[in-house]
Design an enzyme around this catalytic site. Structure first.
Site, PDB file in Angstrom:
ATOM      1  N   ASP A  48      -1.778   1.180   1.162  1.00  0.00           N
ATOM      2  CA  ASP A  48      -1.744   2.556   0.669  1.00  0.00           C
ATOM      3  C   ASP A  48      -3.133   3.194   0.666  1.00  0.00           C
ATOM      4  OD1 ASP A  48       0.872   1.966   0.171  1.00  0.00           O
ATOM      5  OD2 ASP A  48       0.830   2.463  -1.963  1.00  0.00           O
ATOM      6  N   HIS A 194      -4.275  -2.163  -0.393  1.00  0.00           N
ATOM      7  CA  HIS A 194      -4.946  -0.891  -0.089  1.00  0.00           C
ATOM      8  C   HIS A 194      -5.978  -1.117   1.015  1.00  0.00           C
ATOM      9  CE1 HIS A 194      -3.245  -0.245  -4.072  1.00  0.00           C
ATOM     10  NE2 HIS A 194      -3.215   1.038  -3.762  1.00  0.00           N
TER      11      HIS A 194
HETATM   12 ZN   LIG Z   1      -1.667   5.169  -3.689  1.00  0.00          ZN
END
Ligand SMILES: [Zn+2]
Length: 230
Positions: A48, A194
Protein backbone atom coordinates in the site's frame (compact mmCIF):
# COMPACT_ATOMS: atom_id res chain seq x y z
CA UNK A 1 -30.28 -1.58 37.47
CA UNK A 2 -31.93 -0.21 34.31
CA UNK A 3 -29.18 2.36 33.96
CA UNK A 4 -26.56 -0.34 34.39
CA UNK A 5 -28.16 -2.38 31.62
CA UNK A 6 -28.39 0.67 29.39
CA UNK A 7 -24.69 1.44 29.88
CA UNK A 8 -23.76 -2.18 29.10
CA UNK A 9 -25.88 -2.01 25.92
CA UNK A 10 -24.32 1.30 24.85
CA UNK A 11 -20.82 -0.10 25.44
CA UNK A 12 -21.66 -3.27 23.50
CA UNK A 13 -23.09 -1.32 20.56
CA UNK A 14 -20.11 1.06 20.68
CA UNK A 15 -17.56 -1.74 20.55
CA UNK A 16 -19.49 -3.45 17.75
CA UNK A 17 -19.49 -0.24 15.69
CA UNK A 18 -15.77 0.20 16.36
CA UNK A 19 -15.12 -3.40 15.24
CA UNK A 20 -17.34 -2.93 12.17
CA UNK A 21 -15.40 0.17 11.05
CA UNK A 22 -11.87 -0.77 12.00
CA UNK A 23 -11.78 -4.47 11.17
CA UNK A 24 -11.64 -4.92 7.42
CA UNK A 25 -12.58 -8.58 7.93
CA UNK A 26 -15.83 -7.76 9.75
CA UNK A 27 -17.68 -7.38 6.43
CA UNK A 28 -20.38 -5.31 8.12
CA UNK A 29 -20.38 -2.35 5.69
CA UNK A 30 -18.39 -3.85 2.90
CA UNK A 31 -17.45 -7.38 1.91
CA UNK A 32 -13.68 -7.54 1.55
CA UNK A 33 -11.56 -10.46 0.39
CA UNK A 34 -9.16 -11.06 3.30
CA UNK A 35 -7.82 -14.59 2.73
CA UNK A 36 -8.29 -17.58 0.47
CA UNK A 37 -10.03 -20.72 1.61
CA UNK A 38 -7.33 -23.28 0.89
CA UNK A 39 -4.89 -25.67 2.49
CA UNK A 40 -2.47 -25.09 -0.34
CA UNK A 41 0.61 -23.16 0.71
CA UNK A 42 -0.12 -19.96 -1.20
CA UNK A 43 -0.03 -16.35 -0.02
CA UNK A 44 -0.58 -12.95 -1.63
CA UNK A 45 1.74 -10.00 -1.05
CA UNK A 46 0.04 -6.60 -1.12
CA UNK A 47 1.78 -3.23 -0.94
CA UNK A 48 0.00 0.00 0.00
CA UNK A 49 0.70 3.73 -0.25
CA UNK A 50 3.03 3.75 -3.27
CA UNK A 51 4.35 4.51 -5.73
CA UNK A 52 7.43 5.71 -3.85
CA UNK A 53 10.21 7.06 -6.07
CA UNK A 54 12.95 5.39 -3.98
CA UNK A 55 11.48 2.25 -2.39
CA UNK A 56 9.02 1.00 -5.03
CA UNK A 57 11.71 0.30 -7.68
CA UNK A 58 13.73 -1.71 -5.11
CA UNK A 59 10.63 -3.69 -4.18
CA UNK A 60 9.94 -4.32 -7.88
CA UNK A 61 13.54 -5.48 -8.43
CA UNK A 62 13.21 -7.94 -5.57
CA UNK A 63 9.85 -9.27 -6.76
CA UNK A 64 11.37 -9.81 -10.17
CA UNK A 65 14.38 -11.63 -8.66
CA UNK A 66 12.02 -14.03 -6.86
CA UNK A 67 9.70 -14.19 -9.89
CA UNK A 68 6.78 -13.24 -7.67
CA UNK A 69 3.69 -11.25 -8.65
CA UNK A 70 2.19 -8.88 -6.10
CA UNK A 71 -0.56 -6.28 -5.79
CA UNK A 72 0.06 -2.55 -5.37
CA UNK A 73 -2.67 -0.30 -3.98
CA UNK A 74 -1.56 3.11 -5.17
CA UNK A 75 -2.35 6.63 -4.01
CA UNK A 76 -3.72 8.64 -6.97
CA UNK A 77 -1.67 11.81 -6.47
CA UNK A 78 1.58 9.86 -6.09
CA UNK A 79 0.74 7.83 -9.20
CA UNK A 80 0.27 11.08 -11.16
CA UNK A 81 3.69 12.21 -9.89
CA UNK A 82 5.53 8.95 -10.68
CA UNK A 83 3.59 7.36 -13.54
CA UNK A 84 6.59 5.44 -14.86
CA UNK A 85 6.75 3.39 -11.64
CA UNK A 86 3.05 2.49 -11.87
CA UNK A 87 3.55 1.56 -15.52
CA UNK A 88 6.45 -0.68 -14.50
CA UNK A 89 4.30 -2.37 -11.81
CA UNK A 90 1.68 -3.22 -14.40
CA UNK A 91 4.16 -4.16 -17.15
CA UNK A 92 5.93 -6.59 -14.82
CA UNK A 93 2.69 -8.44 -14.15
CA UNK A 94 1.58 -6.94 -10.85
CA UNK A 95 -1.96 -5.90 -10.00
CA UNK A 96 -2.54 -2.15 -9.65
CA UNK A 97 -5.40 -1.09 -7.37
CA UNK A 98 -7.04 2.08 -6.03
CA UNK A 99 -6.05 3.35 -2.56
CA UNK A 100 -7.71 6.82 -2.81
CA UNK A 101 -6.40 10.10 -4.15
CA UNK A 102 -4.43 11.44 -1.17
CA UNK A 103 -4.88 8.91 1.64
CA UNK A 104 -6.17 11.70 3.88
CA UNK A 105 -6.85 10.94 7.54
CA UNK A 106 -10.33 12.32 6.95
CA UNK A 107 -11.06 9.95 4.02
CA UNK A 108 -13.50 7.73 5.97
CA UNK A 109 -15.44 10.87 7.02
CA UNK A 110 -15.66 12.29 3.49
CA UNK A 111 -19.24 12.91 2.27
CA UNK A 112 -20.49 10.40 -0.32
CA UNK A 113 -20.28 12.62 -3.45
CA UNK A 114 -16.77 13.77 -2.57
CA UNK A 115 -15.65 10.21 -1.85
CA UNK A 116 -17.06 9.05 -5.16
CA UNK A 117 -15.17 11.85 -6.96
CA UNK A 118 -11.95 11.00 -5.06
CA UNK A 119 -12.07 7.33 -6.02
CA UNK A 120 -13.16 8.04 -9.61
CA UNK A 121 -10.32 10.53 -10.09
CA UNK A 122 -7.81 8.01 -8.72
CA UNK A 123 -9.20 5.34 -11.01
CA UNK A 124 -8.89 7.68 -14.02
CA UNK A 125 -5.27 8.53 -13.14
CA UNK A 126 -4.31 4.86 -12.76
CA UNK A 127 -6.20 3.72 -15.86
CA UNK A 128 -4.63 6.55 -17.87
CA UNK A 129 -1.19 5.26 -16.87
CA UNK A 130 -1.62 1.51 -17.24
CA UNK A 131 -4.21 1.68 -20.05
CA UNK A 132 -6.24 -1.09 -18.45
CA UNK A 133 -9.26 -1.17 -16.13
CA UNK A 134 -8.67 -0.69 -12.39
CA UNK A 135 -11.30 -2.62 -10.45
CA UNK A 136 -9.60 -3.46 -7.15
CA UNK A 137 -9.70 -1.20 -4.09
CA UNK A 138 -8.22 -1.17 -0.63
CA UNK A 139 -9.68 1.38 1.80
CA UNK A 140 -7.15 3.78 3.34
CA UNK A 141 -6.38 2.59 6.91
CA UNK A 142 -8.66 -0.39 6.21
CA UNK A 143 -11.51 1.66 7.61
CA UNK A 144 -14.99 0.95 6.28
CA UNK A 145 -18.34 2.58 7.01
CA UNK A 146 -21.68 2.96 5.21
CA UNK A 147 -20.32 5.76 2.95
CA UNK A 148 -17.26 3.75 1.87
CA UNK A 149 -19.54 0.75 1.32
CA UNK A 150 -21.96 2.73 -0.85
CA UNK A 151 -19.16 4.32 -2.92
CA UNK A 152 -17.49 0.97 -3.52
CA UNK A 153 -20.77 -0.67 -4.56
CA UNK A 154 -21.53 2.21 -6.95
CA UNK A 155 -18.10 1.90 -8.56
CA UNK A 156 -18.25 -1.89 -8.64
CA UNK A 157 -14.85 -2.45 -7.01
CA UNK A 158 -13.60 -5.66 -5.53
CA UNK A 159 -12.36 -4.72 -2.06
CA UNK A 160 -9.19 -6.32 -0.75
CA UNK A 161 -8.48 -6.60 2.95
CA UNK A 162 -5.81 -8.71 4.62
CA UNK A 163 -5.35 -11.54 7.08
CA UNK A 164 -1.77 -10.66 8.06
CA UNK A 165 -1.11 -7.11 9.20
CA UNK A 166 2.65 -6.59 9.34
CA UNK A 167 2.41 -3.17 11.06
CA UNK A 168 5.60 -2.42 9.12
CA UNK A 169 4.91 1.32 9.31
CA UNK A 170 5.72 1.41 13.04
CA UNK A 171 9.47 1.64 12.40
CA UNK A 172 10.32 -1.48 14.42
CA UNK A 173 13.33 -3.70 13.67
CA UNK A 174 12.80 -6.11 10.77
CA UNK A 175 13.13 -9.23 12.95
CA UNK A 176 10.29 -8.05 15.17
CA UNK A 177 8.05 -7.36 12.16
CA UNK A 178 9.00 -10.76 10.72
CA UNK A 179 8.04 -12.46 13.99
CA UNK A 180 4.63 -10.78 13.83
CA UNK A 181 4.13 -11.83 10.20
CA UNK A 182 5.25 -15.45 10.56
CA UNK A 183 3.02 -15.93 13.59
CA UNK A 184 0.00 -15.07 11.44
CA UNK A 185 0.88 -16.76 8.14
CA UNK A 186 -1.46 -19.59 7.07
CA UNK A 187 -2.24 -21.08 3.67
CA UNK A 188 -4.26 -18.52 1.71
CA UNK A 189 -3.02 -15.51 3.69
CA UNK A 190 -3.16 -11.98 2.29
CA UNK A 191 -0.20 -10.03 3.70
CA UNK A 192 -0.34 -6.25 4.11
CA UNK A 193 2.97 -4.45 3.46
CA UNK A 194 4.05 -0.96 2.33
CA UNK A 195 6.44 -0.05 -0.49
CA UNK A 196 7.42 3.31 0.98
CA UNK A 197 9.57 2.44 4.02
CA UNK A 198 13.36 2.62 4.39
CA UNK A 199 13.50 -1.09 5.30
CA UNK A 200 10.87 -2.32 2.79
CA UNK A 201 13.53 -4.28 0.90
CA UNK A 202 15.20 -5.77 3.99
CA UNK A 203 11.80 -6.91 5.25
CA UNK A 204 10.77 -8.31 1.89
CA UNK A 205 14.06 -10.22 1.58
CA UNK A 206 13.52 -11.81 5.00
CA UNK A 207 9.92 -12.61 4.07
CA UNK A 208 10.93 -14.29 0.80
CA UNK A 209 13.52 -16.37 2.65
CA UNK A 210 10.85 -17.49 5.11
CA UNK A 211 8.31 -18.25 2.37
CA UNK A 212 10.84 -20.28 0.38
CA UNK A 213 12.05 -22.20 3.43
CA UNK A 214 8.43 -23.04 4.28
CA UNK A 215 7.46 -23.88 0.70
CA UNK A 216 4.91 -21.11 0.28
CA UNK A 217 4.11 -19.93 -3.25
CA UNK A 218 3.35 -16.26 -3.89
CA UNK A 219 0.28 -15.48 -6.01
CA UNK A 220 -1.49 -12.30 -7.01
CA UNK A 221 -4.50 -11.53 -4.86
CA UNK A 222 -6.87 -11.80 -7.83
CA UNK A 223 -5.48 -15.28 -8.53
CA UNK A 224 -6.37 -16.25 -4.96
CA UNK A 225 -9.89 -14.88 -5.49
CA UNK A 226 -10.35 -16.75 -8.76
CA UNK A 227 -8.93 -20.04 -7.55
CA UNK A 228 -9.76 -20.27 -3.88
CA UNK A 229 -12.59 -17.85 -3.07
CA UNK A 230 -14.19 -18.34 0.31
ZN1 LIG B 1 -2.59 2.99 3.18
Amino acid sequence: MVWGLLIVCILAIGSFLFYASYSIASGVYLKAFCRANTREKVVALTFDDGPDPIQSPFVLDLLSRYQAKASFFCIGEKAAQYPEIVRRMYREGHLVGNHSLQHKNSFPLTPYREMLADLTQTQEILEGIIEAPVTFFRPPFGVTNPTVGKAVRTLGYTTIGWSVRSLDTRGEPVDRIMKRITKQIRPGAVILLHDRLPDSVELLTALFEYLQANEYKVKRVDELINNYAL
